[in-house]
Design a protein around this motif. Structure first.
Motif, PDB file in Angstrom:
ATOM      1  N   ASP A 296       0.833  -1.202   0.000  1.00 57.99           N
ATOM      2  CA  ASP A 296       0.000   0.000   0.000  1.00 57.99           C
ATOM      3  C   ASP A 296       0.870   1.255   0.000  1.00 57.99           C
ATOM      4  O   ASP A 296       1.986   1.261   0.525  1.00 57.99           O
ATOM      5  N   GLU A 297       0.326   2.320  -0.572  1.00 56.03           N
ATOM      6  CA  GLU A 297       1.083   3.553  -0.797  1.00 56.03           C
ATOM      7  C   GLU A 297       1.779   4.081   0.455  1.00 56.03           C
ATOM      8  O   GLU A 297       2.943   4.479   0.409  1.00 56.03           O
ATOM      9  N   GLN A 298       1.109   4.056   1.596  1.00 59.53           N
ATOM     10  CA  GLN A 298       1.695   4.638   2.804  1.00 59.53           C
ATOM     11  C   GLN A 298       2.881   3.845   3.345  1.00 59.53           C
ATOM     12  O   GLN A 298       3.619   4.337   4.194  1.00 59.53           O
ATOM     13  N   PHE A 299       3.121   2.609   2.824  1.00 58.48           N
ATOM     14  CA  PHE A 299       4.219   1.779   3.298  1.00 58.48           C
ATOM     15  C   PHE A 299       5.319   1.579   2.250  1.00 58.48           C
ATOM     16  O   PHE A 299       6.312   0.900   2.502  1.00 58.48           O
ATOM     17  N   ARG A 300       5.170   2.145   1.080  1.00 60.86           N
ATOM     18  CA  ARG A 300       6.090   1.885  -0.040  1.00 60.86           C
ATOM     19  C   ARG A 300       7.521   2.337   0.216  1.00 60.86           C
ATOM     20  O   ARG A 300       8.456   1.761  -0.321  1.00 60.86           O
ATOM     21  N   ASP A 301       7.702   3.342   1.020  1.00 64.73           N
ATOM     22  CA  ASP A 301       9.049   3.814   1.292  1.00 64.73           C
ATOM     23  C   ASP A 301       9.888   2.749   2.013  1.00 64.73           C
ATOM     24  O   ASP A 301      11.108   2.825   2.025  1.00 64.73           O
ATOM     25  N   GLY A 302       9.248   1.749   2.553  1.00 65.14           N
ATOM     26  CA  GLY A 302       9.945   0.706   3.295  1.00 65.14           C
ATOM     27  C   GLY A 302      10.507  -0.430   2.454  1.00 65.14           C
ATOM     28  O   GLY A 302      11.146  -1.336   2.996  1.00 65.14           O
ATOM     29  N   ILE A 303      10.289  -0.426   1.121  1.00 68.18           N
ATOM     30  CA  ILE A 303      10.750  -1.562   0.304  1.00 68.18           C
ATOM     31  C   ILE A 303      11.938  -1.244  -0.589  1.00 68.18           C
ATOM     32  O   ILE A 303      12.406  -2.103  -1.321  1.00 68.18           O
ATOM     33  N   GLY A 304      12.453  -0.036  -0.535  1.00 68.07           N
ATOM     34  CA  GLY A 304      13.463   0.418  -1.480  1.00 68.07           C
ATOM     35  C   GLY A 304      14.774  -0.342  -1.482  1.00 68.07           C
ATOM     36  O   GLY A 304      15.500  -0.326  -2.469  1.00 68.07           O
ATOM     37  N   GLU A 305      15.119  -1.024  -0.405  1.00 70.27           N
ATOM     38  CA  GLU A 305      16.408  -1.718  -0.350  1.00 70.27           C
ATOM     39  C   GLU A 305      16.365  -3.137  -0.915  1.00 70.27           C
ATOM     40  O   GLU A 305      17.408  -3.762  -1.086  1.00 70.27           O
ATOM     41  N   PHE A 306      15.188  -3.659  -1.194  1.00 66.60           N
ATOM     42  CA  PHE A 306      15.116  -4.982  -1.821  1.00 66.60           C
ATOM     43  C   PHE A 306      15.546  -4.886  -3.272  1.00 66.60           C
ATOM     44  O   PHE A 306      15.273  -3.895  -3.947  1.00 66.60           O
ATOM     45  N   ALA A 307      16.208  -5.929  -3.761  1.00 69.49           N
ATOM     46  CA  ALA A 307      16.693  -5.943  -5.141  1.00 69.49           C
ATOM     47  C   ALA A 307      16.561  -7.350  -5.718  1.00 69.49           C
ATOM     48  O   ALA A 307      16.417  -8.338  -4.981  1.00 69.49           O
ATOM     49  N   HIS A 308      16.606  -7.434  -7.039  1.00 67.58           N
ATOM     50  CA  HIS A 308      16.551  -8.713  -7.742  1.00 67.58           C
ATOM     51  C   HIS A 308      17.556  -9.693  -7.118  1.00 67.58           C
ATOM     52  O   HIS A 308      18.696  -9.345  -6.872  1.00 67.58           O
TER      53      HIS A 308
END
Length: 126
Positions: free
Chosen positions: A37-49
């Motif tokens: 959800d939009e309000q939590f998206r800032d928390g996924i930026g460090e995941f990568a392929h």
């Protein structure tokens, strides 16, 4: 006592029902998406392929009255069955792609029914 839990998103998988889903995601190559959800998206930026991610999800369609499984042979708490009083499940998946703009983690190794609520995302224990 109560525990308030707020889903952070939902999963998209090829499984319309829990009976279609495989018993363990890590043993399959099935792909899906974790839509954050939009309000939590800032928390996924460090995941990568290629990363591993533990998807903590709620088996919202599971039978919550089950205490014995496998024809009564095992107590539910000694298994990974989603049918249990609090159907909190953990599935370790491989990250295939990340789109932080729309909050999507494309993952491989899903075992949850389509639309299941996601409670959290975590890196695996080493």
């Amino acid at each position: 006592m109560s525990a308030d839990v707020v889903p952070i998103g939902r999963v998209e998988t090829p499984f319309e029902t829990t009976s279609e889903a495989p018993p363990q995601g890590e043993e399959t190559a099935y792909c899906g998406n974790v839509r954050v959800d939009e309000q939590f998206r800032d928390g996924i930026g460090e995941f990568a392929h290629g990363d591993s991610v533990v998807v903590v999800w709620w088996a919202d369609r599971a039978d919550r009255d089950v205490l014995r499984v496998r024809d009564g042979e095992r107590g539910v708490f000694s298994t990974r069955s989603p049918a249990r009083p609090n159907p909190i499940c953990f599935t370790e998946c491989e990250v295939v792609a990340v789109d932080t703009d729309d909050g999507t983690l494309a993952v491989r190794g899903v075992d949850m029914a389509d639309g299941s609520p996601v409670l959290d995302l975590k890196p695996p224990l080493d």
